[in-house]
Design an enzyme around this catalytic site. Sequence first.
Site, PDB file in Angstrom:
ATOM      1  CG  ASP A 141      -4.273  -1.635  -0.725  1.00 15.43           C
ATOM      2  OD1 ASP A 141      -4.803  -2.086  -1.761  1.00 15.43           O
ATOM      3  OD2 ASP A 141      -4.236  -2.268   0.343  1.00 15.43           O
ATOM      4  CG  HIS A 148     -12.115  -6.925   3.625  1.00 20.10           C
ATOM      5  ND1 HIS A 148     -11.437  -7.931   4.271  1.00 20.10           N
ATOM      6  CD2 HIS A 148     -11.388  -5.783   3.848  1.00 20.10           C
ATOM      7  CE1 HIS A 148     -10.342  -7.432   4.852  1.00 20.10           C
ATOM      8  NE2 HIS A 148     -10.305  -6.137   4.618  1.00 20.10           N
ATOM      9  CD  GLU A 212      -5.311  -6.714   3.316  1.00 17.68           C
ATOM     10  OE1 GLU A 212      -5.054  -5.868   2.421  1.00 17.68           O
ATOM     11  OE2 GLU A 212      -5.685  -6.403   4.464  1.00 17.68           O
ATOM     12  CD  GLU A 214      -5.614  -5.348  -1.714  1.00 19.08           C
ATOM     13  OE1 GLU A 214      -5.514  -4.390  -2.516  1.00 19.08           O
ATOM     14  OE2 GLU A 214      -5.359  -5.262  -0.492  1.00 19.08           O
ATOM     15  CG  ASP A 246      -2.005  -4.957   1.072  1.00 21.65           C
ATOM     16  OD1 ASP A 246      -0.823  -4.721   1.330  1.00 21.65           O
ATOM     17  OD2 ASP A 246      -2.965  -4.352   1.595  1.00 21.65           O
ATOM     18  NE  ARG A 250      -5.031  -8.914   8.431  1.00 21.82           N
ATOM     19  CZ  ARG A 250      -5.309  -8.198   7.343  1.00 21.82           C
ATOM     20  NH1 ARG A 250      -5.139  -6.885   7.341  1.00 21.82           N
ATOM     21  NH2 ARG A 250      -5.749  -8.782   6.257  1.00 21.82           N
ATOM     22  CD  GLN A 253      -3.795  -3.575   9.321  1.00 19.67           C
ATOM     23  OE1 GLN A 253      -3.619  -4.781   9.183  1.00 19.67           O
ATOM     24  NE2 GLN A 253      -4.636  -2.889   8.578  1.00 19.67           N
ATOM     25  CE  LYS A 266      -2.967  -3.198   5.370  1.00 16.87           C
ATOM     26  NZ  LYS A 266      -3.480  -4.240   4.445  1.00 16.87           N
ATOM     27  CB  THR A 270       2.913  -5.471  -2.438  1.00 17.19           C
ATOM     28  OG1 THR A 270       2.799  -4.659  -1.263  1.00 17.19           O
ATOM     29  CG2 THR A 270       1.575  -5.507  -3.169  1.00 17.19           C
ATOM     30  CD  GLU A 386     -12.418 -10.850   5.345  1.00 11.01           C
ATOM     31  OE1 GLU A 386     -11.462 -10.379   4.701  1.00 11.01           O
ATOM     32  OE2 GLU A 386     -13.564 -10.952   4.890  1.00 11.01           O
TER      33      GLU A 386
END
Length: 440
Positions: A141, A148, A212, A214, A246, A250, A253, A266, A270, A386
């Site tokens: 990834d 971002h 996410e 992607e 993905d 948070r 993480q 993560k 997926t 975000e």
Amino acid sequence: MQHTLNQTHDPAARSWVDSANAEAGDFPIQNLPFSVFRRRDADKTFRGAVAIGDQVVDIAAWASRAGLEGMAGEAARACAQPVLNAFFSMGPSAWRALRHALFAALHERASSRDRAAIDASLIPQAEVEYTLPAQIGDYTDFYTSIHHATNISKLLGLNGVSPNFKSIPIAYHGRVSSIATSGQRFHRPMGQIMLPGEEAPIFSPSRKLDYELELGIYVGQGNAAGEPIHLDQADSHVFGLCLLNDWSARDIQAWEMQPLGPFLAKNFATTISPWIVTMEALAPFRLPLSRPDADGKPLPYLDSDHNSTTGAIDIQLEVYMETAHHRAANLPATQLSHTSFRHQYWSIAQMVAHHAIGGCNLRPGDLLGSGTISGPERSEAGALMELASNASEPVTLGTGEQRSYVEDGDAIILRGYCEKAGFARIGFGESRGEVLPAKC
Ligand code: MN
């Protein structure tokens, strides 16, 4: 070679399969994306398909009925397998031969004999199910959107993007076992979380589950260990693209990524779309890569005129959220954001060339994530962290509900398409994943 336009990009081309000619459909004759499928409740084995309108073409069945010969016939026979790795490994000439043979047979000017062979091999998409189209050996990834990276660094109180961002297409090695196709449902991950002001972590369901937006990049032909992939050859090593979510916890993480990369944050899910849109189908939507002059040139192995002038692809991308309330009230999912892949700082070719430059061998069916795709505007953010500014400005949904992160029962739906004057619109279908309560 991959960027050359030909008759398969002709916007005037129409198919005798009526649904392929629908306005704003995802799968016109100019697209022809690949997947593997089987008839729901009827077939045991998966095999390769191409989408046309609201149908799939059972590739191997068609090739056998049509007596398809030569390179296209060989490629079609490789698609009889339950994974497309062997087909990927055949390379761009074989991919193109099969695409062009399918295009000719689906075209409104196809002979009645050609039509009959396809017609007997069509199955409505409503009657099929999909699985992973390749045996994915490795999943990497990336982190290649400067918008971002800039947004995240601001939210974390850092002074700009990391110093290596403009030199390296940054990435980590991810987890394959929990990648699934659209429709994936998974339990909210448990893990260690360090709450603000505390001295010891707690064990808890993630309270900051995020998505996410992607693109997934399938490696077609690989490279031998120790043999680099030159930048201008890199696109010919890529079979095509899918949508990729993905999922990221948070809070897990933030505590575990000190000092190494993402792990449990993560590796639980997926979600990818089943259809792979080929690089050949995407050729009309190429654009110059937008690297500001002030950033200087990347190192020579990541720099070429060809890459600078054609490295970006204008793929429109949308994120939707559907909560339990949406479903109960029969409301359409709320659109959260809309952006384009054209804003990405590093091209797909640069990701591939960088991946192999140290000696790493890529293999057919390897999957690369582009990294979260965010555009320059706030409404173009590719993650909820975000959009909601680290939970300080929750997003309001069409149901009146608010979200700073993804809650149990929420589904995230990714959609993608390419539109350009003078060309047919092509689409990616969708990637849908749904969060179930934690198992604790
Ligand atoms: Mn990611």
